[in-house]
Design an enzyme around this catalytic site. Structure first.
Site: not given
Length: 476
Positions: A209, A247
């Protein structure tokens, strides 16, 4: 405890088969929920210490989010654990088939510092739901949160099957020397590559991720209400989510050059209203990261593009919400993921050129687009590649248990959240059961034309079609 013993104990717990039962899995999830509820104030306090997060932001993005995830897993766990029956071809008749979900084994989870509680416990929820033992490596860049997890997880969860390890890069390297059944990593693409290289030695599957430069396309909005809502959501996704240190934060905006002045003025007003008070904005997590962001603004042409903000305070590690208009595309701020409260706005003569702009960049984790143009929406979905697409909002996709969350290409790979987390840490074992009642001779030599024709029929027809044909009720 010695690292080797930590890993061995987790593996022994899994081999004992205790983690496989519904009772163990559900009891661990309920205990985790108890921790979140009973330690809410303490969690919000450590997040304030590590990142300067306001209590409301800390609860919204980490405590409350995790309680929702645990509740969803508990409500669906029995269904997820149930073997799934499948149809089989006539060649297997009489038989039954199923996909049996089983835990992968002992898994390693690397957390991240920007959401040090949420990004530790969200994958942990999936690993526990799937019946795995695990080792969680917390982030050394969020020391208060790391210490909280190390001190409290063993009090609530099975401390044989669930291990918490603190430490820096050396600790991470040591953990990667062991063989795991799955590695889950949240962080930068640079470290992600190191994790993959280490995992390759043991052929360990990896979920990465990562992040990337998430663009927001903003179309001309005629309605003042639509404009207000858009600005609220854009500002919230940039400055109201860990000060852009996420993110899924908006990294830059693409907008029609004629619409840019209106957008900039509206964003300035929103900043003044909601984000000028430092109590409402998280600080930068560490000096190293602060200096990286400051270096972006030191480039002369980038500094010249600032239209709002730009002030920095190294003592408090705070950076004012900053808007930049058309910084050079070859500058570092437009090449690297920003991960901070700096927002470049790039103007285009034709907004539909944004599709080509995005396609020329590495594949992002998310594309945000604020538009009512349905044909434009369709083009974005069909012509771009990203981990996900969100229309007319930002960030909310992270809270959707029924949508997979994850990247593609440079933004990572592997999907989690909800059932996708369960599947990520699960092996779907194919199980076929057949009796000795019937035996088909066409499967074996000696070969002849009749057997060939029969095999052709098997390929051509489904079970019912072939049965009817054999009964003479259907022509070939």
């Amino acid at each position: 405890m010695e690292m080797k013993r930590v890993v061995e104990e987790a593996r022994e717990a899994f081999e004992s088969r205790i983690t496989r039962s519904y009772f163990w899995r559900s009891s661990q999830l309920r205990a985790l929920r108890d921790l979140l509820v009973e330690k809410e104030a303490e969690i919000c306090d450590v997040l304030r210490k590590d990142l300067g997060k306001h209590y409301v932001e800390a609860y919204r993005d980490e405590v409350g989010f995790l309680i929702k995830s645990v509740d969803y897993a508990l409500g669906n766990l029995k269904k997820w654990m149930t073997p799934r029956k499948v149809d089989l071809p006539f060649v297997c008749f009489p038989s039954t088939g199923a996909v049996v979900p089983e835990p992968l084994g002992t898994v390693l989870i690397f957390s991240s510092w920007n959401f040090p509680i949420g990004l530790s416990l969200e994958p942990l929820i999936g690993a526990l739901s799937a019946g795995n033992a695990l080792v969680l490596k917390t982030s050394e860049f969020a020391p208060a949160s790391s210490s909280f997890l190390a001190n409290n997880i063993p009090k609530y969860l099975d401390n044989k099957a669930v291990k918490i390890v603190e430490g820096g890069p050396v600790t991470g390297e040591q953990l990667l020397e062991y063989k795991w059944d799955k590695i889950f990593f949240t962080g930068s693409s640079r470290v992600g590559r190191l994790v993959m290289a280490a995992a390759a030695k043991h052929l360990t599957p990896v979920c990465l991720e990562l992040g990337g430069k998430c663009p927001a396309i903003i179309d001309k909005l005629k309605s003042s209400r639509d404009m207000m809502i858009t600005v609220n959501r854009v500002a919230g996704a940039k400055w109201g989510l860990c000060s852009g240190q996420a993110c899924i934060s908006i990294d830059y905006i693409l907008v029609d050059e004629k619409f840019a002045p209106v957008l900039i003025d509206s964003l300035k007003s929103r900043i003044s209203m909601s984000y000028s008070d430092t109590k409402n904005v998280a600080r930068i997590a560490q000096m190293q990261h602060f200096e990286r962001l400051r270096s972006f603004l030191k480039e002369p042409e980038v500094a010249a593009s600032i239209v709002h903000g730009g002030s920095l305070d190294a003592k408090s590690l705070s950076i004012e919400p900053t808007i930049l208009l058309n910084p050079p595309l070859d500058s570092q701020i437009m090449k690297e993921e920003i991960f901070g409260p700096l927002l470049p706005i790039i103007t285009l003569k034709n907004l539909e050129d944004s599709i080509g702009f995005i396609k020329a960049m590495p594949k992002p984790l998310v594309i945000y687009a604020f538009t009512k143009n349905e044909s434009f929406k369709k083009r974005i979905v069909e012509e771009t590649t990203s981990g996900g697409v969100v229309f007319n909002d930002a960030m909310v996709q992270f809270a959707c248990d029924t949508l997979p969350f994850g990247g593609i290409g440079e933004s990572g790979f592997g999907k989690y959240h909800g059932k996708f987390s369960f599947d990520l840490f699960t092996h779907g074992k194919a199980v076929l059961r057949r009796s000795f009642l019937i035996e088909f001779g066409f499967r074996y030599p000696p070969w002849n034309e009749n057997k060939l024709q029969f095999i052709r029929y098997l390929i051509r027809f489904n079970y019912f079609g072939l049965a009817l044909m054999l009964l003479g009720l259907k022509k070939s």
